[in-house]
Design an enzyme around this catalytic site. Structure first.
Site, mmCIF file in Angstrom:
data_model
loop_
_atom_site.group_PDB
_atom_site.id
_atom_site.type_symbol
_atom_site.label_atom_id
_atom_site.label_comp_id
_atom_site.label_asym_id
_atom_site.label_seq_id
_atom_site.Cartn_x
_atom_site.Cartn_y
_atom_site.Cartn_z
ATOM 1 N N ARG A 161 1.039 -1.146 0.015
ATOM 2 C CA ARG A 161 0.046 0.057 0.044
ATOM 3 C C ARG A 161 0.693 1.059 -0.006
ATOM 4 N NH1 ARG A 161 -4.440 0.202 -1.795
ATOM 5 N NH2 ARG A 161 -4.966 -1.863 -0.599
ATOM 6 N N ARG A 196 2.589 -6.064 -10.253
ATOM 7 C CA ARG A 196 3.011 -5.453 -8.952
ATOM 8 C C ARG A 196 3.164 -6.427 -7.888
ATOM 9 N NH1 ARG A 196 -2.520 -3.040 -5.890
ATOM 10 N NH2 ARG A 196 -3.858 -4.504 -6.337
ATOM 11 N N HIS A 242 0.541 3.557 -10.587
ATOM 12 C CA HIS A 242 -0.378 4.058 -9.706
ATOM 13 C C HIS A 242 0.225 4.750 -8.325
ATOM 14 C CE1 HIS A 242 -3.381 3.287 -6.501
ATOM 15 N NE2 HIS A 242 -4.024 2.154 -7.214
ATOM 16 N N ASP A 269 -12.688 8.198 -6.772
ATOM 17 C CA ASP A 269 -12.592 7.109 -7.635
ATOM 18 C C ASP A 269 -13.014 7.286 -9.097
ATOM 19 O OD1 ASP A 269 -11.333 4.831 -8.608
ATOM 20 O OD2 ASP A 269 -12.377 3.583 -7.317
ATOM 21 N N GLU A 329 -2.716 8.662 -11.100
ATOM 22 C CA GLU A 329 -2.267 7.635 -11.774
ATOM 23 C C GLU A 329 -2.296 7.808 -13.429
ATOM 24 O OE1 GLU A 329 -4.470 4.046 -10.477
ATOM 25 O OE2 GLU A 329 -4.915 5.311 -8.501
#
Ligand code: BG6
Length: 303
Positions: free
Chosen positions: A76, A102, A172, A215, A274
């Site tokens: 995170r 990732r 990101h 978002d 992002e």
């Protein structure tokens, strides 16, 4: 990776005093960079950049105090590399969100000191149908990073196979902010966006400000984004190429609590901006060609 492997890696791509590969707690292997301009830290898992700041500046990249470092687990904060799909898998909900690059072990392939004092690193990940049966196809991924007064990241997807590859992807990036309620994000004025919280298609008017869960996938966004932070008296300029969508994300209180690794007030200290190939900006990489997704981040004084 054994101590012997790490010693060999240092021998092959380390630069004494500048690029050091080491292992921390939790068995994670880090690449630490310090040059006359900046410092950075990158995990080999995911080629995941965890920290970057020019000397004398507050951290530019946010990493959760409660980030978990474990094999195969997403971290995170920092700069997760989302690939070969962005967000949930388009058809198989059981597959990991944001793809598998990732959490995959990358290889540090090259390092170099540049004439201006910056440091260049190249990480590689080879993908075959064997390495991830859920995503058939062959792809060679490379992440190029330049650590200097600015941070540059370029994700190259090469298609060596005979079939076209269809990918979505993201750099990101979690930016560190003094207080997300006080920042303004410019550069998206007039863009349509897919609001993933309400499900609507809306249009941005003026700068983006944050006072709840956000978002959004901004469409046809190619201009620089400017993240103005009066608390830190700085602006982060985000430039990009190879991307026509920008995602802006902050989980706010309830979603952060659900995620469990954001930390008590983490949502106030971060904003994701992002550089993506998402929504209608899915990319087809023709046989034998490559796609380059590039972003650079620079800190400027806020006047
Ligand atoms: C953003 C998405 O890019 O990443 C959000 O738009 C998602 O929908 C967020 O919640 C974090 O994803 P993850 O898988 O790292 O928790």
């Amino acid at each position: 990776m054994t101590a012997h492997d790490i010693a060999e890696l240092n021998q092959r791509v380390g630069i004494p005093g500048t690029v050091t590969i080491g292992r921390g707690a939790d068995e994670q292997v880090w690449v630490e960079v310090t040059n006359r301009l900046a410092e950075a830290k990158i995990a080999l898992q995911g080629a995941h950049l965890l920290a970057w700041a020019p000397h004398g500046m507050a951290p530019v990249i946010w990493l959760s105090e409660q980030a978990k470092f474990a094999a195969g687990k997403a971290i995170r904060g920092g700069v997760p590399i989302c690939w070969p799909w962005f967000g949930p898998h388009p058809t198989a909900a059981s597959l990991p969100a944001h793809g598998f690059a990732r959490t995959a072990p990358w290889d540090l392939h090259t390092s170099a000191s540049l004439p201006n004092g910056a440091t260049y690193l190249s990480f590689r990940l080879m993908h075959t149908a064997q390495s991830h049966p859920q995503w058939p196809g062959v792809a060679e991924l490379e992440l190029r990073v330049i650590i200097g007064q600015a941070l540059e990241m370029e994700l190259v997807t090469r298609n060596p196979g005979p079939q076209p590859l269809v990918i979505s992807a993201a750099l990101h990036t979690y930016f560190a902010v003094s207080d997300v309620r006080r920042v303004q994000l410019r550069g998206l004025d007039g863009c349509e966006y897919l609001d993933q919280v309400s499900g609507e298609v809306l249009q941005q008017v003026g700068p983006v400000t944050i006072d709840g869960e956000v978002d959004r996938i901004y469409l046809d966004s190619t201009a620089d984004c400017l993240l103005d932070d009066p608390g830190l008296q700085r602006r982060i300029r985000i430039r990009k190429r190879g991307s026509r969508t920008t995602v802006v994300w902050n989980p706010w209180i309830a979603k952060a609590a659900k995620l469990g690794d954001v930390g008590p007030e983490g949502y106030l200290r971060m904003l994701c901006v992002e550089t993506t190939n998402a929504a209608h900006d899915v990319v087809t990489v023709a046989a034998g060609s490559a796609h380059h997704l590039w972003a650079s981040y620079a800190v400027e004084a806020l006047n």
